[in-house]
Design an enzyme around this catalytic site. Structure first.
Site, mmCIF file in Angstrom:
data_model
loop_
_atom_site.group_PDB
_atom_site.id
_atom_site.type_symbol
_atom_site.label_atom_id
_atom_site.label_comp_id
_atom_site.label_asym_id
_atom_site.label_seq_id
_atom_site.Cartn_x
_atom_site.Cartn_y
_atom_site.Cartn_z
ATOM 1 N N SER A 1 0.754 -1.188 -0.122
ATOM 2 C CA SER A 1 -0.220 -0.006 -0.060
ATOM 3 C C SER A 1 0.865 1.411 -0.051
ATOM 4 C CB SER A 1 -0.872 -0.135 1.250
ATOM 5 O OG SER A 1 -1.869 -0.930 1.120
ATOM 6 N N LYS B 1 0.102 3.692 -2.770
ATOM 7 C CA LYS B 1 -0.911 4.956 -2.519
ATOM 8 C C LYS B 1 -0.494 6.388 -2.256
ATOM 9 C CE LYS B 1 -4.098 1.179 -0.812
ATOM 10 N NZ LYS B 1 -4.468 0.529 0.301
ATOM 11 N N SER C 1 -5.806 3.436 4.396
ATOM 12 C CA SER C 1 -5.317 2.456 3.283
ATOM 13 C C SER C 1 -6.301 1.596 2.495
ATOM 14 C CB SER C 1 -4.502 1.562 3.917
ATOM 15 O OG SER C 1 -3.662 1.043 2.860
#
Length: 373
Positions: free
Chosen positions: A62, A65, A117
Site C-alpha cells: 500500500s 498509494k 489505506s
C-alpha cells in the site's frame, strides 16, 4: 565466561573512545538487517544518508498509494463529489466501506486512502480521475518517470499483489520526496485522524504509528501483503531537517525506520551553503542603460552534512566579466557548481531577472555631456 564479557566490554569502550566514528558506524549497520531493502534520505536535497539494496525491485504493497494520492491531488478537484459505482467497491483488503451510489468528496476518498489505506478508495479515485484502473496506472507510470523513478512499474492504484507491480527503495524515496513537496499531501499524510462527510464509517484513524511514536514524525504510509511483507515509508522533521526512511519487506518496520531517523539526526545537520541575495561581483554592461550589473545568489541552499564535512565543501561560481546589451530576462549570467569531496552535490545557474535595454542616441548624448563636464 564473565572474564570474556569484561574483555569484550573493555575492547568496545576502547574503540569508541579512540575512534569516535566507530560507534555510529556499528549503529548504522545493525538495526536494518531485517529489511530486505532500506534507504534514508534528506527530503530537500535528496542526499542518501543510508542505503541497503536500494535498487532491488520489490513489491511495495500500500505504499503504492503515495503515488495514487499525489495524482489525485494534482489532477483532481478535491471538493468534487464522486458517485461510487458498484464495480469500485468490495475490493480485497483494507477498506473504507464504500457503498454503491454513495456520493462522497474526492478529498474524503484521499484521506481514506492514506489514513485507512482503503483499497476501495484507491479504485474509486483511479476510475474517477482516469476512467479505469489501467488508465490510472498509465498516469502513475508516466509520473514516476517524470520524478526519476525509473525502476518502478504500477499496475494498480492500491498495491495488491501483481507480478508486474514493483518499485525499489530508492524510487519509493524519490516518489515520497516529490509527494511531500505538495502542501496538500503533507497535510493529509501527517493527520492522525479525519472526519469525512458521510453517515457511516466517517472517522478515519491513521495506521502510521510514526506520527505519535517518534518525536518529529510527520508521515507518510504503511503497507503489507503476504508477498511484499511489511513495507513502510516514514518521515520525520527536527531542526528544520526532514528525513524520509523507506524499508521494504521488514518485520521490524517501524523500529528500523526510527533507528534510521536516529542515525540521520544524530550524524547530520542541515547547513546553509548558499544565501539568497549574497553579492558576488559586478559585470560590466557594454552599450546598456546601466553600466554595471551586480550579481547576487538567487536562492538559499541547504545541505545535510556530517560535522567534519563542511571543510570539504567547495563552491565554484563562474560569470562573464562583460556583457553587451540588449539582454533579456532569463538570459544566463552565471553558473554555480558545489562539490563535496569532489562529488557534485549541486549544479545551478543564475539568470537575469529583468531586461537590460541598449542605450538610445539620447542616452549616449547625455553620457557624452556628462563625461565632458
Amino acid at each position: 565466561m564473565l572474564k570474556r564479557y569484561i574483555v569484550i566490554f573493555i575492547i568496545m569502550t576502547f574503540l569508541i573512545l579512540i575512534f569516535p566514528g566507530f560507534n555510529s558506524l556499528t549503529f548504522a549497520e545493525k538495526p536494518y538487517e531485517s529489511a530486505k531493502s532500506a534507504i534514508l534520505i534528506e527530503k530537500d536535497s535528496g542526499r542518501i544518508l543510508y542505503s541497503k539494496n536500494i535498487d532491488e525491485k520489490l513489491p511495495m504493497a500500500s505504499t503504492t498509494k503515495i503515488m495514487t494520492a499525489l495524482i489525485a491531488i494534482e489532477k483532481g478537484d478535491l471538493d468534487e463529489i464522486v458517485t461510487i459505482k458498484s464495480d469500485w467497491i468490495n475490493v480485497e483488503g483494507s477498506s473504507i466501506y464504500l457503498k454503491s451510489n454513495e456520493k462522497i468528496k474526492l478529498k474524503d476518498l484521499v484521506y481514506g486512502l492514506i489514513l485507512r489505506s482503503g483499497n476501495d478508495a484507491a479504485t474509486a479515485i483511479a476510475c474517477h480521475i482516469a476512467g479505469s484502473v489501467d488508465n490510472f496506472s498509465a498516469l502513475m507510470n508516466k509520473r514516476a518517470k517524470e520524478i526519476g523513478a525509473l525502476n518502478t512499474n504500477f499496475t494498480n492504484p492500491h498495491g495488491l499483489h501483481s507480478d508486474n507491480h514493483y518499485t525499489t527503495a530508492y524510487d519509493l524515496a524519490l516518489i515520497s520526496q516529490e509527494a511531500l513537496k505538495n502542501e496538500v499531501f503533507r497535510e493529509i499524510s501527517k493527520s492522525a485522524d479525519y472526519m469525512a462527510e458521510r453517515d457511516l464509517n466517517s472517522h478515519f484513524y491513521n495506521k502510521n504509528k510514526t506520527l505519535w511514536e517518534y518525536d518529529g514524525g510527520d508521515g507518510v504510509k504503511i503497507g503489507y501483503t503476504q508477498t511484499s511483507g511489511r513495507c513502510l515509508v516514514s518521515s520525520a522533521t527536527r531542526n528544520d531537517m526532514q528525513l524520509i526512511a523507506v524499508v521494504l519487506n521488514d518485520n521490524n518496520w517501524f523500529e528500523d525506520c526510527y533507528n534510521l531517523f536516529d542515525h540521520g539526526f544524530d550524524n547530520y545537520k542541515r547547513i546553509q551553503i548558499l544565501r539568497k541575495d549574497n553579492y558576488i561581483k559586478d559585470i560590466t554592461i557594454n552599450n546598456g542603460k546601466i553600466d554595471r550589473l551586480p550579481v547576487v545568489i538567487n536562492k538559499d541552499l541547504y545541505y545535510p552534512l556530517k560535522k567534519d564535512e563542511l571543510k570539504d565543501v567547495k563552491i565554484s561560481i563562474t560569470t562573464p566579466t562583460k556583457l553587451t546589451a540588449p539582454l533579456k530576462k532569463g538570459d544566463l549570467i552565471g553558473k554555480i557548481n558545489i562539490t563535496l569531496k569532489d562529488e557534485i552535490i549541486y549544479e545551478g545557474t543564475m539568470k537575469l531577472t529583468k531586461n537590460i535595454d541598449e542605450k538610445t542616441v539620447k542616452d549616449k548624448f547625455v553620457n557624452l555631456i556628462n563625461d565632458i563636464f
